[in-house]
Design an enzyme around this catalytic site. Structure first.
Site, mmCIF file in Angstrom:
data_model
loop_
_atom_site.group_PDB
_atom_site.id
_atom_site.type_symbol
_atom_site.label_atom_id
_atom_site.label_comp_id
_atom_site.label_asym_id
_atom_site.label_seq_id
_atom_site.Cartn_x
_atom_site.Cartn_y
_atom_site.Cartn_z
ATOM 1 N N ASP A 124 -10.540 -1.628 -5.580
ATOM 2 C CA ASP A 124 -10.897 -0.318 -6.080
ATOM 3 C C ASP A 124 -9.809 0.585 -5.889
ATOM 4 O OD1 ASP A 124 -11.514 -0.547 -3.250
ATOM 5 O OD2 ASP A 124 -13.375 0.527 -3.343
ATOM 6 N N THR A 149 -9.320 -9.285 -5.471
ATOM 7 C CA THR A 149 -9.707 -8.832 -3.946
ATOM 8 C C THR A 149 -10.676 -10.057 -3.296
ATOM 9 O OG1 THR A 149 -10.743 -7.420 -2.582
ATOM 10 C CG2 THR A 149 -11.359 -7.110 -4.676
ATOM 11 N N ASP A 199 -12.809 -9.309 -1.515
ATOM 12 C CA ASP A 199 -14.089 -8.974 -0.935
ATOM 13 C C ASP A 199 -15.254 -8.894 -1.895
ATOM 14 O OD1 ASP A 199 -12.632 -8.122 1.460
ATOM 15 O OD2 ASP A 199 -12.218 -6.026 0.554
ATOM 16 N N ARG A 241 0.727 -1.012 0.081
ATOM 17 C CA ARG A 241 -0.070 0.204 -0.038
ATOM 18 C C ARG A 241 0.954 1.292 -0.050
ATOM 19 N NH1 ARG A 241 -5.197 -2.438 1.063
ATOM 20 N NH2 ARG A 241 -5.040 -4.287 2.495
ATOM 21 N N ARG A 297 -14.036 -5.168 4.063
ATOM 22 C CA ARG A 297 -14.118 -3.841 4.117
ATOM 23 C C ARG A 297 -15.383 -3.190 3.986
ATOM 24 N NH1 ARG A 297 -8.845 -1.544 1.285
ATOM 25 N NH2 ARG A 297 -9.925 0.079 0.716
#
Ligand code: ATP
Length: 327
Positions: free
Chosen positions: A107, A130, A132, A76, A176
């Site tokens: 995203d 991801t 998620d 990150r 998330r």
């Protein structure tokens, strides 16, 4: 088109997800099959800014389809969120003669990629990776199916001990801002209830689900709680239940990063392979600023702007199924 793409850069960014390696392999081999060079960028945008880059051959991606995580490593990067950071990234691309970028991530990664594309007129294709599954425009993201299966297996195991001790288990699940993993795992594992951000689970509903189970002498109750559905997550829900019902023997299990690891399922390997090939094809077709996705079994291309901004919703029939099946 003003220029031909001779070299593609590929990176993984954000949270790692099982199947990312399969996507890197597919991008590499599809590009080479089309006489395009592939430069692997390590540690996401951090590595792009710092120039941590290696040209990949077909052999460099052999034996990785079954491996979880990402051989390219992920990071990150705050610096990439600044115009100066993105300028550095573009300078690396120029130096390395990278004509287009394939970004495997979520995203946040796509938001950054889109900005880079706009600011420096670089073709960008996103591959949704991801656990998620929170990206609009694709029915599934790479890693989601594997994580779902991992959670289901964990909940099955908790059910064994829950039944033996007549306990109420609250299981905290990642996601998330999205409840896809939680709701689908709850259905798959036969949980009594799910607490997700997209739907309100009133205390009363929770009580009904659990209380009904007790009245029917169910041996155990399991409630899946999405990590950000309520402040404090599963611990907070446990506290509320204990205050209302001190007689319940309540336990909290936080699955945490267990959910991210492991060898990808066949579904994720196939999805990642299709996405990788489709991403290279998109660049050959002169598409830019798009994400590859899967809709009703078919590969689709959606604008990055839509994938990032639009919200994918939970299916009503699944939410209703859980309510009906838990009583
Ligand atoms: P996951 O959903 O698995 O967490 P993600 O791609 O959403 O994946 P993020 O941590 O949100 O993960 O984003 C990854 C990286 O993308 C960030 O560290 C940052 O470098 C870049 N990024 C995120 N948001 C932006 C933004 N608004 N502008 C520029 N770059 C961004």
């Amino acid at each position: 088109m003003e220029y031909t793409i001779k070299t593609i850069g590929v990176l993984t960014s954000g949270g790692d997800a099982p199947g990312m390696n399969a996507a890197v392999r597919a991008v590499t081999r599809a590009a080479i099959a089309n006489n395009i060079r592939v430069k692997a960028i390590f540690r996401g945008y951090e590595g792009l800014m710092a120039g941590e880059i290696q040209e990949f051959t077909s052999q460099d991606v052999s034996g990785i389809i079954q491996r979880g995580g990402t051989i390219l490593k992920s990071a990150r990067s705050k610096e990439f969120m600044t115009p100066e950071g993105r300028k550095k990234a573009y300078e690396t691309m120029q130096r390395e003669e990278i004509d287009a970028l394939i970004v495997i991530g979520g995203d946040g990664s796509f938001t950054g990629a889109r900005q880079l594309g706009q600011e420096f007129n670089v073709p960008i294709v996103g591959i949704p990776g991801t656990i998620d599954n929170d990206l609009w425009g694709t029915d599934s993201t790479i890693g989601y199916d594997t994580a779902l299966n991992t959670i289901m297996e964990c909940v099955d195991k908790l059910r064994d001990t829950g039944t033996s001790h007549e306990r109420l288990f609250l299981v905290e699940v990642m996601g998330r801002d999205a409840g896809f993993l939680t709701l689908n795992a709850a259905i798959a594992a036969g949980a009594e209830a799910a607490v997700i951000p997209e739907r309100t689970t009133l205390e009363k509903q929770l009580e009904t689900a659990i209380g009904y189970g007790r009245r029917k002498h169910k041996n155990s109750s399991i409630v899946l709680v999405q990590e950000h559905s309520v402040p404090g997550g599963a611990q907070a829900v446990a506290k509320t239940i204990e205050e209302l019902h001190p007689e319940y023997d309540t336990r909290v299990t936080i699955l945490g990063h267990l959910q991210r690891g492991g060898s990808p399922t066949a579904f994720d390997r196939i999805l990642a392979s299709r996405f990788g090939v489709a991403a290279v094809q998109a660049l050959l077709d002169e598409q830019r600023s798009i994400m590859v996705g899967l809709q009703n079994g078919e590969i689709v291309y959606v604008p990055l702007s839509k994938a990032i901004k639009q919200k994918k919703d939970i299916k009503d029939d699944k939410w209703e199924a859980l309510q009906v099946l838990s009583i």
